[in-house]
Scaffold this motif. Structure first.
Motif, mmCIF file in Angstrom:
data_model
loop_
_atom_site.group_PDB
_atom_site.id
_atom_site.type_symbol
_atom_site.label_atom_id
_atom_site.label_comp_id
_atom_site.label_asym_id
_atom_site.label_seq_id
_atom_site.Cartn_x
_atom_site.Cartn_y
_atom_site.Cartn_z
ATOM 1 N N ALA A 30 0.806 -1.024 0.124
ATOM 2 C CA ALA A 30 -0.131 0.033 -0.012
ATOM 3 C C ALA A 30 0.859 1.181 0.068
ATOM 4 O O ALA A 30 0.263 2.308 -0.104
ATOM 5 C CB ALA A 30 -0.863 -0.064 1.137
ATOM 6 N N VAL A 31 2.301 1.016 0.304
ATOM 7 C CA VAL A 31 2.928 2.415 0.329
ATOM 8 C C VAL A 31 3.085 3.089 -1.056
ATOM 9 O O VAL A 31 2.886 4.179 -1.162
ATOM 10 C CB VAL A 31 4.391 1.906 0.671
ATOM 11 N N ALA A 32 3.236 2.398 -2.105
ATOM 12 C CA ALA A 32 3.245 3.103 -3.502
ATOM 13 C C ALA A 32 1.809 3.758 -3.585
ATOM 14 O O ALA A 32 1.970 5.040 -4.094
ATOM 15 C CB ALA A 32 3.451 1.970 -4.423
ATOM 16 N N SER A 33 0.569 3.239 -3.624
ATOM 17 C CA SER A 33 -0.590 3.790 -3.550
ATOM 18 C C SER A 33 -0.686 5.041 -2.689
ATOM 19 O O SER A 33 -1.117 6.052 -2.987
ATOM 20 C CB SER A 33 -1.542 2.944 -3.149
ATOM 21 N N TRP A 34 -0.364 4.993 -1.348
ATOM 22 C CA TRP A 34 -0.418 5.920 -0.610
ATOM 23 C C TRP A 34 0.664 7.201 -1.015
ATOM 24 O O TRP A 34 0.258 8.423 -0.828
ATOM 25 C CB TRP A 34 -0.015 5.558 0.922
ATOM 26 N N VAL A 35 1.931 6.912 -1.421
ATOM 27 C CA VAL A 35 2.794 7.920 -1.764
ATOM 28 C C VAL A 35 1.990 8.635 -3.019
ATOM 29 O O VAL A 35 2.116 9.639 -2.937
ATOM 30 C CB VAL A 35 3.948 7.255 -2.044
ATOM 31 N N ASP A 36 1.377 7.970 -4.050
ATOM 32 C CA ASP A 36 0.905 8.210 -5.277
ATOM 33 C C ASP A 36 -0.269 9.536 -4.755
ATOM 34 O O ASP A 36 -0.638 10.403 -5.314
ATOM 35 C CB ASP A 36 0.218 7.347 -6.091
ATOM 36 N N ASP A 37 -0.955 8.818 -3.824
ATOM 37 C CA ASP A 37 -2.043 9.707 -3.485
ATOM 38 C C ASP A 37 -1.653 11.002 -2.745
ATOM 39 O O ASP A 37 -2.332 12.186 -2.933
ATOM 40 C CB ASP A 37 -3.090 9.178 -2.444
ATOM 41 N N CYS A 38 -0.500 10.904 -1.984
ATOM 42 C CA CYS A 38 0.084 12.059 -1.368
ATOM 43 C C CYS A 38 0.766 13.030 -2.418
ATOM 44 O O CYS A 38 0.418 14.223 -1.987
ATOM 45 C CB CYS A 38 1.127 11.610 -0.337
ATOM 46 N N LEU A 39 1.323 12.443 -3.356
ATOM 47 C CA LEU A 39 1.906 13.522 -4.526
ATOM 48 C C LEU A 39 0.725 13.890 -5.497
ATOM 49 O O LEU A 39 1.078 14.945 -5.909
ATOM 50 C CB LEU A 39 2.722 12.662 -5.226
ATOM 51 N N GLY A 40 -0.155 13.353 -5.667
ATOM 52 C CA GLY A 40 -1.301 13.633 -6.471
ATOM 53 C C GLY A 40 -0.693 13.903 -7.819
ATOM 54 O O GLY A 40 0.217 13.391 -8.211
ATOM 55 N N LYS A 41 -1.453 14.679 -8.549
ATOM 56 C CA LYS A 41 -1.146 14.615 -10.152
ATOM 57 C C LYS A 41 -1.194 16.310 -10.460
ATOM 58 O O LYS A 41 -1.781 16.943 -10.206
ATOM 59 C CB LYS A 41 -2.070 14.066 -10.982
ATOM 60 N N ALA A 42 0.257 16.719 -11.187
ATOM 61 C CA ALA A 42 0.282 17.801 -11.772
ATOM 62 C C ALA A 42 0.847 17.628 -13.106
ATOM 63 O O ALA A 42 1.929 17.263 -13.429
ATOM 64 C CB ALA A 42 1.057 18.786 -10.701
ATOM 65 N N SER A 43 -0.033 18.107 -14.230
ATOM 66 C CA SER A 43 0.519 17.775 -15.540
ATOM 67 C C SER A 43 1.913 18.371 -15.832
ATOM 68 O O SER A 43 2.738 17.965 -16.718
ATOM 69 C CB SER A 43 -0.571 18.251 -16.417
ATOM 70 N N ASN A 44 2.058 19.678 -15.266
ATOM 71 C CA ASN A 44 3.512 20.439 -15.576
ATOM 72 C C ASN A 44 4.372 20.019 -14.533
ATOM 73 O O ASN A 44 5.575 20.587 -14.891
ATOM 74 C CB ASN A 44 3.154 21.850 -15.358
ATOM 75 N N MET A 45 4.256 19.044 -13.933
ATOM 76 C CA MET A 45 5.357 18.629 -12.717
ATOM 77 C C MET A 45 5.542 17.246 -13.072
ATOM 78 O O MET A 45 6.070 16.596 -12.047
ATOM 79 C CB MET A 45 4.929 19.164 -11.319
ATOM 80 N N ASP A 46 5.197 16.508 -13.837
ATOM 81 C CA ASP A 46 5.621 14.964 -14.113
ATOM 82 C C ASP A 46 6.952 14.761 -13.885
ATOM 83 O O ASP A 46 6.965 13.843 -13.044
ATOM 84 C CB ASP A 46 5.075 14.356 -15.569
ATOM 85 N N ASP A 47 7.894 15.184 -14.358
ATOM 86 C CA ASP A 47 9.103 14.807 -14.001
ATOM 87 C C ASP A 47 9.457 14.989 -12.666
ATOM 88 O O ASP A 47 10.236 14.163 -11.982
ATOM 89 C CB ASP A 47 10.281 15.622 -15.095
ATOM 90 N N GLU A 48 9.271 16.182 -11.937
ATOM 91 C CA GLU A 48 9.446 16.338 -10.808
ATOM 92 C C GLU A 48 8.579 15.343 -9.885
ATOM 93 O O GLU A 48 9.291 14.995 -8.761
ATOM 94 C CB GLU A 48 9.181 17.868 -10.053
ATOM 95 N N LEU A 49 7.492 14.873 -10.021
ATOM 96 C CA LEU A 49 6.710 14.091 -9.133
ATOM 97 C C LEU A 49 7.271 12.711 -9.418
ATOM 98 O O LEU A 49 7.123 12.078 -8.372
ATOM 99 C CB LEU A 49 5.142 14.048 -9.732
ATOM 100 N N ASP A 50 7.523 12.372 -10.677
ATOM 101 C CA ASP A 50 8.438 11.211 -10.582
ATOM 102 C C ASP A 50 9.604 10.878 -9.741
ATOM 103 O O ASP A 50 9.774 9.887 -9.262
ATOM 104 C CB ASP A 50 8.653 10.776 -12.190
ATOM 105 N N ALA A 51 10.527 11.958 -9.865
ATOM 106 C CA ALA A 51 11.669 12.082 -9.045
ATOM 107 C C ALA A 51 11.288 11.929 -7.511
ATOM 108 O O ALA A 51 12.045 11.183 -6.680
ATOM 109 C CB ALA A 51 12.415 13.481 -9.551
ATOM 110 N N ALA A 52 10.269 12.639 -7.340
ATOM 111 C CA ALA A 52 9.675 12.580 -5.688
ATOM 112 C C ALA A 52 9.299 11.260 -5.336
ATOM 113 O O ALA A 52 9.731 10.450 -4.351
ATOM 114 C CB ALA A 52 8.686 13.753 -5.516
ATOM 115 N N ARG A 53 8.533 10.639 -6.172
ATOM 116 C CA ARG A 53 7.924 9.424 -5.865
ATOM 117 C C ARG A 53 8.893 8.210 -5.852
ATOM 118 O O ARG A 53 9.223 7.464 -5.089
ATOM 119 C CB ARG A 53 7.004 8.900 -7.360
ATOM 120 N N THR A 54 9.960 8.526 -6.834
ATOM 121 C CA THR A 54 11.305 7.659 -6.784
ATOM 122 C C THR A 54 11.999 7.636 -5.316
ATOM 123 O O THR A 54 12.361 6.521 -4.841
ATOM 124 C CB THR A 54 12.106 7.826 -7.798
ATOM 125 N N GLN A 55 12.254 8.865 -4.983
ATOM 126 C CA GLN A 55 12.849 9.008 -3.738
ATOM 127 C C GLN A 55 11.869 8.610 -2.595
ATOM 128 O O GLN A 55 12.454 7.920 -1.516
ATOM 129 C CB GLN A 55 13.007 10.755 -3.303
#
Length: 184
Positions: A30-55
């Motif tokens: 469930a960690v990955a799902s929770w991380v995704d929920d916390c990060l949300g979606k921002a179309s102009n920040m996909d690279d930053e969100l992917d990097a944050a998700r990876t971290q």
């Protein structure tokens, strides 16, 4: 840090607390799902969100290694001692809030119908304490108080040790959860 550039609205300490709560509960998937929920979606920040998700997913792996290690090296992700005391107290409160949220999302509940069960009693006490700590804050007159700084050090140590206790106490539940996932 990538988290700041991605404009993540959830505090990193709270995210780490949630990750650790989920790991203790045995619901590491469930960690990955929770991380995704916390990060949300921002179309102009996909690279930053992917990097944050990876971290954050790397943080999950590091946390798992520390929690399962024999050295008892677990430490909540909090600002260092160079930050002001108010920021440190606030981060500890958010960390405990995230941890409790992670336990809840992982399905951990304290069964109060078994007061003679030492494990349930100790777990319930830690959950109550973390609930209190999650509401911690400092008044303006306490921000420069050396006693408040010392109390914070003691609280952080209590949280550090308590998380390891919770992890140990919930080992049977994690094993049962792992067996159920394997059977399905």
């Amino acid at each position: 840090m990538t988290m700041e550039r991605a404009n993540v609205s959830v505090d990193v300490s709270e995210l780490h607390g949630g990750i650790c709560g989920l790991l203790c509960s045995g619901n590491s998937t469930a960690v990955a799902s929770w991380v995704d929920d916390c990060l949300g979606k921002a179309s102009n920040m996909d690279d930053e969100l992917d990097a944050a998700r990876t971290q954050l997913l790397e943080l999950k792996l590091q946390s798992w290694r520390v929690l399962t290690g024999a050295d008892l090296d677990f430490y909540p992700l909090l600002p260092d001692d160079n930050c002001d005391l108010q920021e440190q107290v606030s981060a500890l409160a958010l960390w405990c809030h995230g941890f409790l949220l992670g336990l809840g999302l992982g399905g951990v509940s304290v069964d109060k119908t078994k007061p003679d069960d030492m494990k349930a009693g100790e777990l319930a006490e830690i959950i109550r304490d973390f609930s209190e700590i999650s509401q911690a804050g400092l008044g303006e007159d306490e921000c420069d108080d050396n006693d408040a700084g010392f109390a914070l050090i003691e609280l952080v140590e209590y949280v550090r040790v308590s998380v390891q206790i919770v992890f140990e106490e919930l080992e049977e539940a994690r094993i049962a959860s792992s067996v159920q996932e394997t059977v399905h």
